[in-house]
Design a protein around this motif. Structure first.
Motif, short mmCIF file in Angstrom:
data_model
loop_
_atom_site.label_atom_id
_atom_site.label_comp_id
_atom_site.label_asym_id
_atom_site.label_seq_id
_atom_site.Cartn_x
_atom_site.Cartn_y
_atom_site.Cartn_z
N LYS A 1 10.54 21.42 7.13
CA LYS A 1 10.75 21.43 5.68
C LYS A 1 9.87 20.37 5.00
CE LYS A 1 15.22 20.65 6.22
NZ LYS A 1 15.23 20.64 7.70
N THR A 2 9.87 19.18 5.59
CA THR A 2 9.08 18.11 4.99
C THR A 2 7.58 18.41 5.11
OG1 THR A 2 10.79 16.47 5.38
CG2 THR A 2 8.56 15.63 5.11
N ALA A 3 7.17 18.98 6.22
CA ALA A 3 5.76 19.37 6.38
C ALA A 3 5.36 20.37 5.30
CB ALA A 3 5.54 19.97 7.77
N PHE A 4 6.24 21.29 5.01
CA PHE A 4 5.98 22.30 3.97
C PHE A 4 5.82 21.63 2.61
CE2 PHE A 4 6.94 25.62 0.95
CZ PHE A 4 6.42 26.78 1.51
N VAL A 5 6.70 20.67 2.32
CA VAL A 5 6.64 19.97 1.03
C VAL A 5 5.38 19.11 0.95
CG1 VAL A 5 7.79 18.29 -0.47
CG2 VAL A 5 9.15 20.03 0.72
N ARG A 6 4.96 18.56 2.08
CA ARG A 6 3.70 17.78 2.09
C ARG A 6 2.55 18.66 1.62
NH1 ARG A 6 3.93 16.12 7.22
NH2 ARG A 6 5.38 14.49 6.61
N GLY A 7 2.53 19.89 2.09
CA GLY A 7 1.49 20.83 1.66
C GLY A 7 1.63 21.20 0.19
N LEU A 8 2.87 21.36 -0.23
CA LEU A 8 3.13 21.67 -1.64
C LEU A 8 2.58 20.56 -2.52
CD1 LEU A 8 4.72 23.87 -3.27
CD2 LEU A 8 6.75 22.45 -2.99
N ALA A 9 2.84 19.31 -2.13
CA ALA A 9 2.35 18.16 -2.89
C ALA A 9 0.82 18.18 -2.94
CB ALA A 9 2.85 16.86 -2.25
N ARG A 10 0.22 18.43 -1.80
CA ARG A 10 -1.25 18.48 -1.73
C ARG A 10 -1.78 19.56 -2.67
NH1 ARG A 10 -2.52 18.81 4.29
NH2 ARG A 10 -2.53 21.06 4.01
N GLY A 11 -1.14 20.71 -2.64
CA GLY A 11 -1.57 21.82 -3.49
C GLY A 11 -1.40 21.52 -4.97
N LEU A 12 -0.48 20.63 -5.29
CA LEU A 12 -0.27 20.25 -6.69
C LEU A 12 -1.17 19.08 -7.08
CD1 LEU A 12 3.62 20.57 -6.90
CD2 LEU A 12 1.93 22.02 -8.05
N GLY A 13 -1.99 18.63 -6.14
CA GLY A 13 -2.91 17.55 -6.44
C GLY A 13 -2.28 16.18 -6.42
N ALA A 14 -1.15 16.06 -5.74
CA ALA A 14 -0.47 14.77 -5.63
C ALA A 14 -0.88 14.10 -4.32
CB ALA A 14 1.04 14.97 -5.66
N PRO A 15 -0.84 12.77 -4.26
CA PRO A 15 -1.12 12.10 -2.99
C PRO A 15 -0.05 12.50 -1.98
CG PRO A 15 -0.36 10.52 -4.65
CD PRO A 15 -0.49 11.84 -5.34
N ALA A 16 -0.46 13.18 -0.92
CA ALA A 16 0.52 13.82 -0.05
C ALA A 16 0.73 13.11 1.27
CB ALA A 16 0.09 15.27 0.21
N ASP A 17 -0.14 12.17 1.60
CA ASP A 17 -0.07 11.56 2.93
C ASP A 17 1.25 10.86 3.19
OD1 ASP A 17 -2.53 12.50 3.49
OD2 ASP A 17 -3.59 10.59 3.21
N ASP A 18 1.84 10.32 2.12
CA ASP A 18 3.08 9.57 2.31
C ASP A 18 4.33 10.41 2.10
OD1 ASP A 18 2.46 9.85 -0.34
OD2 ASP A 18 3.33 7.93 -0.96
N VAL A 19 4.19 11.73 2.04
CA VAL A 19 5.38 12.58 1.88
C VAL A 19 6.18 12.58 3.17
CG1 VAL A 19 6.22 14.92 1.49
CG2 VAL A 19 4.33 14.04 0.11
N SER A 20 7.38 12.03 3.10
CA SER A 20 8.29 12.04 4.24
C SER A 20 9.67 12.41 3.71
CB SER A 20 8.32 10.68 4.92
OG SER A 20 8.71 9.70 3.98
N SER A 21 10.62 12.65 4.62
CA SER A 21 11.96 13.05 4.15
C SER A 21 12.56 11.93 3.31
CB SER A 21 12.88 13.33 5.33
OG SER A 21 12.54 14.54 5.93
N PRO A 22 12.91 12.20 2.05
CA PRO A 22 13.47 11.15 1.19
C PRO A 22 14.96 10.97 1.46
CG PRO A 22 13.15 13.15 -0.07
CD PRO A 22 12.71 13.46 1.34
N THR A 23 15.28 10.73 2.73
CA THR A 23 16.69 10.70 3.12
C THR A 23 17.45 9.55 2.47
OG1 THR A 23 16.04 11.65 5.22
CG2 THR A 23 18.24 10.74 5.11
N PHE A 24 16.79 8.41 2.35
CA PHE A 24 17.49 7.25 1.79
C PHE A 24 17.29 7.12 0.29
CE2 PHE A 24 17.03 6.46 6.29
CZ PHE A 24 18.36 6.23 6.62
N THR A 25 16.12 7.58 -0.18
CA THR A 25 15.88 7.51 -1.62
C THR A 25 16.49 8.69 -2.36
OG1 THR A 25 13.75 8.51 -1.16
CG2 THR A 25 13.75 6.15 -1.54
N ILE A 26 16.83 9.74 -1.62
CA ILE A 26 17.37 11.00 -2.15
C ILE A 26 16.32 11.78 -2.95
CG2 ILE A 26 19.24 12.19 -3.38
CD1 ILE A 26 20.29 10.48 -1.09
N ILE A 27 15.69 11.14 -3.94
CA ILE A 27 14.66 11.82 -4.73
C ILE A 27 13.39 10.98 -4.73
CG2 ILE A 27 13.99 12.75 -6.98
CD1 ILE A 27 16.92 13.05 -7.69
N GLN A 28 12.29 11.62 -4.37
CA GLN A 28 10.98 10.95 -4.40
C GLN A 28 10.09 11.74 -5.35
OE1 GLN A 28 10.13 8.13 -2.28
NE2 GLN A 28 8.52 8.12 -3.82
#
Ligand code: ADP
Ligand code: MG
Length: 140
Positions: free
Chosen positions: A42-69
């Motif tokens: 799921k997180t890998a998929f969202v990393r790609g989504l971020a990349r496709g939206l032109g967002a810095p995607a390298d740091d996309v990880s599960s926001p388990t503790f922050t809840i929302i990133q």
């Protein structure tokens, strides 16, 4: 897009690429509900989504503790992980307000959101062997 049938991937990068392709179709306020076990991708998929939206995607990880990133791309992406929350707590997150503000909201462990908006896309990722995953995307 993939309503015709499930997509098969054989690596984390292929799953991210599927998310990246989906980004091309995303409009402000789109909700993407992600279902699948721990380690499904799921997180890998969202990393790609971020990349496709032109967002810095390298740091996309599960926001388990922050809840929302939040990631800033051509449309703001809000990556949400509801794993640790009860449905009553999810109500207090204000997800509807984020949607109304025009953000794209991608949600892991999405079943804990009892009342997602009607136009949400549903991405289901299932294990199918060691590195193989089956991904179905509905509603897009
Ligand atoms: P989730 O967010 O669903 O818990 P992650 O994206 O954090 O899952 O992790 C998926 C794990 O599975 C990673 O360690 C990744 O390298 C591995 N993996 C192996 N094959 C795939 C694949 N086809 N798609 C996605 N991840 C894969
Ligand atoms: Mg995750």
């Amino acid at each position: 897009m993939h309503d015709a049938g499930p997509l098969v991937t054989d690596s984390e990068e292929e799953t991210a690429a599927a998310g990246e392709r989906l980004a091309a179709r995303v409009q402000p306020g789109q909700v993407v509900l992600l279902h699948g076990d721990l380690g499904a991708g799921k997180t890998a998929f969202v990393r790609g989504l971020a990349r496709g939206l032109g967002a810095p995607a390298d740091d996309v990880s599960s926001p388990t503790f922050t809840i929302i990133q939040e990631y800033r791309g051509r449309i703001p992406l809000y990556h949400v992980d509801l794993y640790r929350l009860q449905p009553a707590e999810v109500e207090e997150l204000g997800l509807d307000e984020i949607v109304d503000s025009g953000g794209v909201v991608a949600i892991e462990w999405a079943t804990r959101w009892r009342d997602p908006p009607g136009g949400a896309w549903v991405v289901r990722i299932d294990h199918d062997g060691e590195d193989r995953r089956r991904i179905s995307i509905a509603g897009s």
